[in-house]
Design a protein around this motif. Structure first.
Motif, PDB file in Angstrom:
ATOM      1  N   CYS A 107       0.842  -1.206   0.000  1.00 32.98           N
ATOM      2  CA  CYS A 107       0.000   0.000   0.000  1.00 32.98           C
ATOM      3  C   CYS A 107       0.875   1.254   0.000  1.00 32.98           C
ATOM      4  O   CYS A 107       0.574   2.233  -0.700  1.00 32.98           O
ATOM      5  CB  CYS A 107      -0.944   0.009   1.200  1.00 32.98           C
ATOM      6  SG  CYS A 107      -2.331  -1.142   1.055  1.00 32.98           S
ATOM      7  N   THR A 118      -6.181   4.427  -5.259  1.00 33.31           N
ATOM      8  CA  THR A 118      -7.057   3.456  -4.621  1.00 33.31           C
ATOM      9  C   THR A 118      -6.634   2.042  -5.003  1.00 33.31           C
ATOM     10  O   THR A 118      -5.996   1.822  -6.039  1.00 33.31           O
ATOM     11  CB  THR A 118      -8.533   3.647  -5.039  1.00 33.31           C
ATOM     12  OG1 THR A 118      -8.638   3.533  -6.455  1.00 33.31           O
ATOM     13  CG2 THR A 118      -9.075   4.989  -4.580  1.00 33.31           C
ATOM     14  N   GLY A 138      -7.024  -1.432   6.375  1.00 28.46           N
ATOM     15  CA  GLY A 138      -7.906  -0.328   6.034  1.00 28.46           C
ATOM     16  C   GLY A 138      -8.814  -0.542   4.836  1.00 28.46           C
ATOM     17  O   GLY A 138      -9.415   0.420   4.339  1.00 28.46           O
ATOM     18  N   PHE A 139      -8.962  -1.767   4.363  1.00 24.46           N
ATOM     19  CA  PHE A 139      -9.884  -2.050   3.269  1.00 24.46           C
ATOM     20  C   PHE A 139     -11.290  -2.217   3.840  1.00 24.46           C
ATOM     21  O   PHE A 139     -11.467  -2.758   4.930  1.00 24.46           O
ATOM     22  CB  PHE A 139      -9.484  -3.339   2.539  1.00 24.46           C
ATOM     23  CG  PHE A 139      -8.311  -3.180   1.627  1.00 24.46           C
ATOM     24  CD1 PHE A 139      -8.486  -3.023   0.261  1.00 24.46           C
ATOM     25  CD2 PHE A 139      -7.021  -3.200   2.128  1.00 24.46           C
ATOM     26  CE1 PHE A 139      -7.392  -2.892  -0.585  1.00 24.46           C
ATOM     27  CE2 PHE A 139      -5.929  -3.069   1.303  1.00 24.46           C
ATOM     28  CZ  PHE A 139      -6.112  -2.909  -0.067  1.00 24.46           C
ATOM     29  N   THR A 140     -12.276  -1.766   3.093  1.00 20.72           N
ATOM     30  CA  THR A 140     -13.668  -1.930   3.489  1.00 20.72           C
ATOM     31  C   THR A 140     -14.406  -2.718   2.411  1.00 20.72           C
ATOM     32  O   THR A 140     -14.080  -2.627   1.224  1.00 20.72           O
ATOM     33  CB  THR A 140     -14.369  -0.579   3.707  1.00 20.72           C
ATOM     34  OG1 THR A 140     -14.271   0.193   2.512  1.00 20.72           O
ATOM     35  CG2 THR A 140     -13.730   0.196   4.863  1.00 20.72           C
ATOM     36  N   ARG A 157      -9.855   0.401  -0.842  1.00 21.22           N
ATOM     37  CA  ARG A 157      -9.079   1.247   0.073  1.00 21.22           C
ATOM     38  C   ARG A 157      -8.592   2.481  -0.667  1.00 21.22           C
ATOM     39  O   ARG A 157      -8.039   2.383  -1.769  1.00 21.22           O
ATOM     40  CB  ARG A 157      -7.878   0.511   0.623  1.00 21.22           C
ATOM     41  CG  ARG A 157      -7.024   1.470   1.459  1.00 21.22           C
ATOM     42  CD  ARG A 157      -5.979   0.829   2.257  1.00 21.22           C
ATOM     43  NE  ARG A 157      -5.190   1.911   2.862  1.00 21.22           N
ATOM     44  CZ  ARG A 157      -4.047   1.733   3.433  1.00 21.22           C
ATOM     45  NH1 ARG A 157      -3.542   0.525   3.551  1.00 21.22           N
ATOM     46  NH2 ARG A 157      -3.376   2.739   3.946  1.00 21.22           N
TER      47      ARG A 157
END
Length: 163
Positions: A107, A118, A138-140, A157
């Protein structure tokens, strides 16, 4: 702590050995690559290097402190500041934070060195380890889809320069 290296021609032998040794392990949670992948590995490796040279994708190997290849992590299909994240870690290296650390590092590379804004990723609901790695980084979850005929969750993310 593991390190990442961009894929190089001299990684071919170790990468093929890694994929073969872990084939059954990976097939538990992701679609199997199929026999053709292994039979045509040299050509596939050359194609990945060419794709990487074009700037469309970045392929990395994950090395343990002794320099043994224990995983791979890739950013593919760059388009409009976004790329897809994919990774796999050897069965012998699971449970030690290798995937979590590698995703965190890639990342940072994505934001700092590759100019990405992103990342997207996919994981199956029956793969709690991968879901945890993505959440820790931090990925949703943004939706559901079918991956090789099985349910999967799409993740997203947003990156920033502090990554």
């Amino acid at each position: 702590m593991p390190t990442l290296e961009l894929l190089r021609p001299d990684h071919a032998g170790a990468l093929l050995a890694f994929e073969l040794a872990n084939r059954a392990w990976f097939a538990r949670s992701v679609p199997d690559r199929g026999d053709a992948y292994f039979a045509e590995f040299a050509d596939r490796h050359a194609a990945l290097l060419a794709e990487q040279a074009s700037g469309v994708s970045w392929f990395h190997v994950i090395l343990d402190p002794a320099g043994v290849l224990i995983g791979r992590i890739n950013l593919v299909n760059r388009l409009d500041g976004d790329a897809e994240l994919g990774y796999r870690v050897a069965e012998s290296a699971t449970g030690r934070g290798v995937a979590t650390a590698a995703v965190a590092e890639v990342c940072q590379l994505a934001a700092r060195d590759y100019g990405l804004d992103t990342l997207t990723a996919a994981a199956r609901p029956d793969n709690p380890a991968s879901l945890a790695v993505l959440a820790r980084n931090g990925f949703t979850v943004t939706g559901e889809f079918l991956l090789a005929g099985r349910p999967a969750l799409r993740h997203h993310r947003v990156l920033d320069q502090t990554d």
